[in-house]
Scaffold this active site. Structure first.
Site, PDB file in Angstrom:
ATOM      1  N   ARG A  57      54.045  20.529 -31.545  1.00 27.99           N
ATOM      2  CA  ARG A  57      55.405  20.914 -31.931  1.00 27.99           C
ATOM      3  C   ARG A  57      55.479  22.301 -32.566  1.00 27.99           C
ATOM      4  O   ARG A  57      54.596  22.701 -33.311  1.00 27.99           O
ATOM      5  CB  ARG A  57      55.975  19.903 -32.939  1.00 27.99           C
ATOM      6  CG  ARG A  57      56.074  18.499 -32.420  1.00 27.99           C
ATOM      7  CD  ARG A  57      56.825  17.618 -33.408  1.00 27.99           C
ATOM      8  NE  ARG A  57      56.803  16.208 -33.016  1.00 27.99           N
ATOM      9  CZ  ARG A  57      57.578  15.273 -33.534  1.00 27.99           C
ATOM     10  NH1 ARG A  57      58.428  15.587 -34.490  1.00 27.99           N
ATOM     11  NH2 ARG A  57      57.502  14.029 -33.114  1.00 27.99           N
ATOM     12  N   ASN A 106      53.355  25.537 -36.511  1.00 29.13           N
ATOM     13  CA  ASN A 106      53.179  24.631 -35.374  1.00 29.13           C
ATOM     14  C   ASN A 106      52.038  23.667 -35.653  1.00 29.13           C
ATOM     15  O   ASN A 106      51.137  23.953 -36.447  1.00 29.13           O
ATOM     16  CB  ASN A 106      52.901  25.405 -34.085  1.00 29.13           C
ATOM     17  CG  ASN A 106      51.553  26.095 -34.076  1.00 29.13           C
ATOM     18  OD1 ASN A 106      51.422  27.222 -34.571  1.00 29.13           O
ATOM     19  ND2 ASN A 106      50.551  25.447 -33.495  1.00 29.13           N
ATOM     20  N   CYS A 107      52.095  22.510 -35.018  1.00 33.02           N
ATOM     21  CA  CYS A 107      51.004  21.547 -35.109  1.00 33.02           C
ATOM     22  C   CYS A 107      50.392  21.428 -33.716  1.00 33.02           C
ATOM     23  O   CYS A 107      50.398  22.391 -32.957  1.00 33.02           O
ATOM     24  CB  CYS A 107      51.499  20.200 -35.651  1.00 33.02           C
ATOM     25  SG  CYS A 107      52.854  19.499 -34.690  1.00 33.02           S
ATOM     26  N   ILE A 108      49.923  20.255 -33.364  1.00 32.39           N
ATOM     27  CA  ILE A 108      49.259  20.089 -32.075  1.00 32.39           C
ATOM     28  C   ILE A 108      50.223  20.245 -30.904  1.00 32.39           C
ATOM     29  O   ILE A 108      49.893  20.819 -29.868  1.00 32.39           O
ATOM     30  CB  ILE A 108      48.574  18.716 -31.994  1.00 32.39           C
ATOM     31  CG1 ILE A 108      47.522  18.598 -33.090  1.00 32.39           C
ATOM     32  CG2 ILE A 108      47.910  18.493 -30.634  1.00 32.39           C
ATOM     33  CD1 ILE A 108      46.889  17.228 -33.185  1.00 32.39           C
TER      34      ILE A 108
END
Length: 488
Positions: free
Chosen positions: A436, A432-434
């Site tokens: 998504r 995961n990113c910020i």
């Protein structure tokens, strides 16, 4: 490959985030205590405080390679597991010990007689090797974290096997580097020797290569050619010895002077361009990353906090950055500006070197600096906006940070997404990113976007045949944690 490099760039941002504090500490420290790099007696409260701050900041700059080891080891590992960081550290210790000066001269005594090959191994503890160790550690974690061994070796199954495998891989890597590293290092010294005869143009080429090789640590090879007496030059050592151009065969200071306008004024100009190009909701983040780095570059010429903040996010921009160094060095040398540094090309070294016999036309720093500020700003701003480069504050996910998840039951959201993705058997990777949830899958035909959206998520993106990104918003970490639990 591109996806792997993007993941590497993201992992490198973890250690890079540590560097601004080092820049602030060293900048203030050198201001209070110039003797920390110029030499001399350190007495009085201000000097002692400055010395203390320089040493605190230097603890990070001097061990930057170790920061990359752990940062890449953890950041590139599935689930950002700390085991990958431990494995990376084991790899780093193995490689740097096996390839240390003492080890290689014992294994191959002939190296001790070859100045260039010996120098290569004296500089083995560099950021490039740190990143390599991080990649080895994280790759071993991702590949062997689920290893099952016979019952009599069961203690070493799973994650406990990772550091062991990493150590074995590192031995092989060290054996390969034992023969390859001196060749690469030696090739760069040969390039340096060729550049020497090109006068002003050669000085520009040197400055360009110096910046370009910063990420690998191989710039040390060139620096030793031009700054010290490796091949009979020693621009730095002769300059600070109080000599002049009449005492040497080149224009003394020409391999140091061009860095001053770039570091003192060019970097602040480039930093301002990054801030202006950052998205509105990320400008404060961008300022936090680059402002202190710009001040640090101006005062004491420490540029790593600025450079490592964008070189992996936007490598094309870093290439442009290196080219600008080459251009400004040629202009600076041609105009006759001469200054030297004992540490780096910041205001402190400019002040102290201006009284040395080889210094000349130091007043030119004002027009050259103004020109560097404007050119760096204009070029950086144009390149960032024209090519949509991902400098600090311009990451792809920034425009989704305000997304609000419609369902606050994270376990329920994760369950529905998992069903829509085709079940845990169809999931090969979770990240995961910020904003998504980034998933890798086996069979794209099993994905039901309608089902996923019924969880109340903001959207579904399919960047590739085996990739699915679910836009969650800033609560993505909670959903990702629950998703991973369901997949175990």
């Amino acid at each position: 490959m591109m996806k792997y490099l993007q993941k590497l760039g993201k992992a490198l941002m973890l250690p890079v985030a540590v560097l601004p504090i080092c820049g602030i500490l060293m900048g203030i420290g050198y201001f209070l205590c110039p003797a920390t790099m110029q030499g001399g007696e350190i007495t009085g409260a201000a000097n002692l405080i400055g010395f203390f701050l320089v040493k605190a900041g230097g603890a990070l700059i001097d061990n930057m390679a170790l920061l990359f080891v752990v940062g890449v080891g953890v950041g590139m590992s599935d689930d950002n597991d700390g085991t990958g960081g431990v494995a990376a550290l084991a790899s780093w210790l193995m490689i740097t010990t096996l390839l240390s000066e003492g080890s290689v001269t014992t294994l191959m005594p002939g190296i001790a007689e070859d100045t260039n090959r010996l120098l290569a191994f004296q500089k083995i503890a560099n950021p490039f090797i740190g990143i390599l160790a991080g990649v080895i550690g994280s790759s071993c974690y991702n590949k062997f974290k689920g290893t099952k061994l016979p019952s009599w070796l069961a203690f070493f199954s799973g994650k406990r096997s990772v550091a062991i495998v990493s150590g074995v891989v590192s031995i092989v890597a060290a054996a390969i580097l034992l023969f390859i590293w001196p060749l690469v290092f030696g090739a760069l010294i040969a390039v340096g020797q060729a550049v020497v005869g090109m006068d002003v143009v050669g000085a520009g080429i040197y400055a360009f290569l110096n910046r370009l090789l910063i990420p690998t640590g191989l710039h040390h090879a060139l620096n030793n050619v031009f700054w010290f007496d490796t091949i009979g030059l020693g621009d730095l050592s002769h300059f600070w010895a109080g000599e002049t151009s009449a005492d040497v065969t080149w224009s003394l200071g020409m391999y140091m002077s061009g860095f001053f306008p770039c570091m003192m004024f060019g970097i602040p100009g480039a930093a301002l361009a990054m801030v202006h190009c950052a998205k509105d909701n990320k400008k404060k983040v961008a300022i936090g990353l680059v402002a202190s780095a710009a001040v640090c570059a101006f005062l004491c010429g420490v540029t790593e906090p600025f450079e490592f903040g964008f070189m992996f996010l936007a490598p094309v921009l870093y290439l442009i950055y290196a080219i600008l160094y080459g251009i400004f060095t040629m202009v600076t040398v041609a105009l006759g500006f001469r200054a030297g540094f004992s540490f780096s090309a910041g205001a402190t070294d400019l002040l102290f070197s201006s009284s040395l016999p080889a210094a000349a036309k130091t007043w030119l720093i004002l027009p050259l600096g103004l020109a560097a500020f404007v050119v760096f700003y204009v070029v950086f701003r144009f390149a960032i906006t024209k090519f949509d480069l991902k400098t600090p504050g311009r990451e792809d996910d920034d425009d989704e940070t305000k997304v609000v998840l419609a369902n606050n039951n994270f376990t329920d959201v994760a369950r529905i997404v998992l069903e829509g993705i085709g079940g845990k058997a169809n999931v090969t990777s979770i990240d995961n990113c910020i904003t998504r949830l980034r998933l890798e899958i086996k069979d794209y035909t099993k994905v039901d976007e309608k089902k996923i959206k019924s969880a109340g998520v903001a959207g579904v993106v399919r960047p590739g045949k085996n990739s699915v990104q679910v836009i969650i918003g800033t609560q993505v970490q909670h959903v990702a944690d629950e998703f991973k639990k369901l997949c175990k």
